[in-house]
Design a protein around this motif. Structure first.
Motif, PDB file in Angstrom:
ATOM      1  N   CYS A   1       6.673   7.755   7.783  1.00 11.62           N
ATOM      2  CA  CYS A   1       7.694   7.835   8.820  1.00 11.62           C
ATOM      3  C   CYS A   1       7.301   6.918   9.975  1.00 11.62           C
ATOM      4  O   CYS A   1       6.145   6.922  10.416  1.00 11.62           O
ATOM      5  CB  CYS A   1       7.835   9.273   9.316  1.00 11.62           C
TER       6      CYS A   1
ATOM      7  N   GLU B   1      12.991  -1.036   7.871  1.00  8.39           N
ATOM      8  CA  GLU B   1      13.928  -0.538   6.863  1.00  8.39           C
ATOM      9  C   GLU B   1      14.221  -1.595   5.808  1.00  8.39           C
ATOM     10  O   GLU B   1      14.272  -1.295   4.615  1.00  8.39           O
ATOM     11  CB  GLU B   1      15.235  -0.098   7.511  1.00  8.39           C
ATOM     12  N   HIS B   2      14.402  -2.819   6.250  1.00  8.16           N
ATOM     13  CA  HIS B   2      14.699  -3.906   5.316  1.00  8.16           C
ATOM     14  C   HIS B   2      13.540  -4.144   4.347  1.00  8.16           C
ATOM     15  O   HIS B   2      13.748  -4.279   3.140  1.00  8.16           O
ATOM     16  CB  HIS B   2      15.027  -5.186   6.085  1.00  8.16           C
TER      17      HIS B   2
ATOM     18  N   PHE C   1      10.462   7.134   4.625  1.00  5.26           N
ATOM     19  CA  PHE C   1      10.499   6.722   3.225  1.00  5.26           C
ATOM     20  C   PHE C   1       9.541   7.578   2.411  1.00  5.26           C
ATOM     21  O   PHE C   1       8.590   8.131   2.938  1.00  5.26           O
ATOM     22  CB  PHE C   1      10.089   5.247   3.097  1.00  5.26           C
TER      23      PHE C   1
ATOM     24  N   TYR D   1      11.091  -2.052   3.419  1.00  4.97           N
ATOM     25  CA  TYR D   1      10.897  -0.930   2.498  1.00  4.97           C
ATOM     26  C   TYR D   1      12.044  -0.816   1.497  1.00  4.97           C
ATOM     27  O   TYR D   1      11.834  -0.376   0.370  1.00  4.97           O
ATOM     28  CB  TYR D   1      10.708   0.387   3.253  1.00  4.97           C
ATOM     29  N   SER D   2      13.245  -1.199   1.902  1.00  6.19           N
ATOM     30  CA  SER D   2      14.379  -1.107   0.972  1.00  6.19           C
ATOM     31  C   SER D   2      14.256  -2.124  -0.158  1.00  6.19           C
ATOM     32  O   SER D   2      14.815  -1.911  -1.237  1.00  6.19           O
ATOM     33  CB  SER D   2      15.702  -1.295   1.710  1.00  6.19           C
TER      34      SER D   2
ATOM     35  N   ARG E   1      14.531   5.683   0.561  1.00  4.75           N
ATOM     36  CA  ARG E   1      14.801   5.924   1.971  1.00  4.75           C
ATOM     37  C   ARG E   1      15.250   7.371   2.147  1.00  4.75           C
ATOM     38  O   ARG E   1      16.178   7.824   1.491  1.00  4.75           O
ATOM     39  CB  ARG E   1      15.897   4.973   2.438  1.00  4.75           C
TER      40      ARG E   1
ATOM     41  N   ALA F   1      12.557   5.908  10.979  1.00  7.21           N
ATOM     42  CA  ALA F   1      12.814   5.564   9.574  1.00  7.21           C
ATOM     43  C   ALA F   1      11.780   6.282   8.717  1.00  7.21           C
ATOM     44  O   ALA F   1      10.592   6.279   9.037  1.00  7.21           O
ATOM     45  CB  ALA F   1      12.724   4.058   9.373  1.00  7.21           C
TER      46      ALA F   1
ATOM     47  N   HIS G   1      15.699   8.721   5.536  1.00  7.37           N
ATOM     48  CA  HIS G   1      16.661   8.508   6.618  1.00  7.37           C
ATOM     49  C   HIS G   1      16.298   7.238   7.361  1.00  7.37           C
ATOM     50  O   HIS G   1      15.183   6.740   7.255  1.00  7.37           O
ATOM     51  CB  HIS G   1      16.765   9.716   7.566  1.00  7.37           C
ATOM     52  N   GLY G   2      17.265   6.724   8.098  1.00  7.91           N
ATOM     53  CA  GLY G   2      17.059   5.460   8.796  1.00  7.91           C
ATOM     54  C   GLY G   2      17.226   5.603  10.305  1.00  7.91           C
ATOM     55  O   GLY G   2      17.488   6.680  10.828  1.00  7.91           O
TER      56      GLY G   2
END
Length: 84
Positions: free
Chosen positions: A79, A46-47, A69, A49-50, A57, A67, A59-60
């Motif tokens: 995913c 998540e970090h 994207f 890709y953010s 995003r 996660a 959902h996480g």
């Protein structure tokens, strides 16, 4: 005699879907030894890709233990989900 079960490894699977062509692929992204390692790996995903402005995003891990994207230019969805 005490019986024990073998430890089950948890896989993080990377699933990619191209909305335009309909192509769908899956591959094992990482194999984790326990739930804590899974949560750490999903947080790292998540970090990373953010920080990339090309992805939004959807959902996480706190929502679904996965996660997801979407590339804002190609609309390709990626995913990361768990499985055993």
């Amino acid at each position: 005699m005490e019986q024990s079960f073998p430890r089950r490894l948890i896989k993080i699977i990377k699933s990619t879907e191209d909305q335009q062509s309909g192509n769908y692929t899956e591959q094992v992204y990482k194999i984790c030894i326990d739930e804590i390692e899974v949560l750490k790996a999903l947080a790292e995903i998540e970090h990373s890709y953010s920080k990339n402005p090309d992805y939004e995003r959807l959902h996480g891990a706190k929502d679904y233990l996965s996660a997801k994207f979407r590339n804002i230019h190609t609309h390709q969805e990626i995913c990361f989900l768990t499985g055993d």
